[in-house]
Design a protein around this motif. Sequence first.
Motif, PDB file in Angstrom:
ATOM      1  N   UNK A 283       0.836  -1.208   0.000  1.00 50.15           N
ATOM      2  CA  UNK A 283       0.000   0.000   0.000  1.00 50.15           C
ATOM      3  C   UNK A 283       0.871   1.260   0.000  1.00 50.15           C
ATOM      4  N   UNK A 284       1.933   1.253   0.780  1.00 50.33           N
ATOM      5  CA  UNK A 284       2.841   2.399   0.817  1.00 50.33           C
ATOM      6  C   UNK A 284       3.501   2.621  -0.546  1.00 50.33           C
ATOM      7  N   UNK A 285       3.943   1.549  -1.180  1.00 50.88           N
ATOM      8  CA  UNK A 285       4.592   1.649  -2.491  1.00 50.88           C
ATOM      9  C   UNK A 285       3.623   2.192  -3.532  1.00 50.88           C
ATOM     10  N   UNK A 286       2.395   1.687  -3.522  1.00 53.48           N
ATOM     11  CA  UNK A 286       1.416   2.076  -4.537  1.00 53.48           C
ATOM     12  C   UNK A 286       0.675   3.372  -4.191  1.00 53.48           C
ATOM     13  N   UNK A 287       0.819   3.837  -2.960  1.00 53.36           N
ATOM     14  CA  UNK A 287       0.144   5.063  -2.554  1.00 53.36           C
ATOM     15  C   UNK A 287      -1.367   4.922  -2.489  1.00 53.36           C
ATOM     16  N   UNK A 288      -1.822   3.729  -2.122  1.00 47.33           N
ATOM     17  CA  UNK A 288      -3.254   3.426  -2.025  1.00 47.33           C
ATOM     18  C   UNK A 288      -3.551   2.882  -0.632  1.00 47.33           C
ATOM     19  N   UNK A 289      -4.772   3.084  -0.138  1.00 43.03           N
ATOM     20  CA  UNK A 289      -5.124   2.508   1.165  1.00 43.03           C
ATOM     21  C   UNK A 289      -5.195   0.978   1.100  1.00 43.03           C
ATOM     22  N   UNK A 290      -4.789   0.342   2.178  1.00 44.15           N
ATOM     23  CA  UNK A 290      -4.840  -1.119   2.259  1.00 44.15           C
ATOM     24  C   UNK A 290      -6.250  -1.628   1.981  1.00 44.15           C
ATOM     25  N   UNK A 291      -7.240  -0.952   2.560  1.00 41.98           N
ATOM     26  CA  UNK A 291      -8.638  -1.390   2.408  1.00 41.98           C
ATOM     27  C   UNK A 291      -9.096  -1.388   0.961  1.00 41.98           C
ATOM     28  N   UNK A 292      -8.523  -0.499   0.169  1.00 45.26           N
ATOM     29  CA  UNK A 292      -8.885  -0.437  -1.250  1.00 45.26           C
ATOM     30  C   UNK A 292      -8.170  -1.535  -2.037  1.00 45.26           C
ATOM     31  N   UNK A 293      -6.916  -1.757  -1.736  1.00 47.49           N
ATOM     32  CA  UNK A 293      -6.146  -2.777  -2.460  1.00 47.49           C
ATOM     33  C   UNK A 293      -6.544  -4.189  -2.066  1.00 47.49           C
ATOM     34  N   UNK A 294      -6.863  -4.377  -0.802  1.00 47.02           N
ATOM     35  CA  UNK A 294      -7.165  -5.715  -0.289  1.00 47.02           C
ATOM     36  C   UNK A 294      -8.485  -5.682   0.483  1.00 47.02           C
ATOM     37  N   UNK A 295      -9.599  -5.489  -0.247  1.00 50.28           N
ATOM     38  CA  UNK A 295     -10.892  -5.431   0.447  1.00 50.28           C
ATOM     39  C   UNK A 295     -11.213  -6.761   1.110  1.00 50.28           C
ATOM     40  N   UNK A 296     -11.871  -6.679   2.257  1.00 56.67           N
ATOM     41  CA  UNK A 296     -12.274  -7.897   2.962  1.00 56.67           C
ATOM     42  C   UNK A 296     -13.373  -8.583   2.167  1.00 56.67           C
ATOM     43  N   UNK A 297     -13.247  -9.892   2.036  1.00 59.57           N
ATOM     44  CA  UNK A 297     -14.279 -10.656   1.328  1.00 59.57           C
ATOM     45  C   UNK A 297     -15.499 -10.803   2.216  1.00 59.57           C
ATOM     46  N   UNK A 298     -16.646 -10.679   1.604  1.00 55.49           N
ATOM     47  CA  UNK A 298     -17.905 -10.758   2.367  1.00 55.49           C
ATOM     48  C   UNK A 298     -18.399 -12.181   2.456  1.00 55.49           C
TER      49      UNK A 298
END
Length: 65
Positions: A50-65
């Motif tokens: 997430x730090x490398x890509x400059x994106x929030x973790x929640x956006x890159x790795x959304x929790x599966x429902x």
Amino acid sequence: MVFSERMNQPNEKRQLVKLLMEKTQTSESTVYRWISGVIVPPPIKQKIIADILGEPIEQLFPKKK
């Protein structure tokens, strides 16, 4: 954009794979398994990605429902 979609941008993929391998101290095959969604990186490596890509973790790795 989730991690697998972001990594399937052709102009970014190879460079980012190399960078992710280096920064997460992970093999190329593991990084490609993350990209394909076969496995999910552990939380500490999600933070690095997430730090490398400059994106929030929640956006890159959304929790599966």
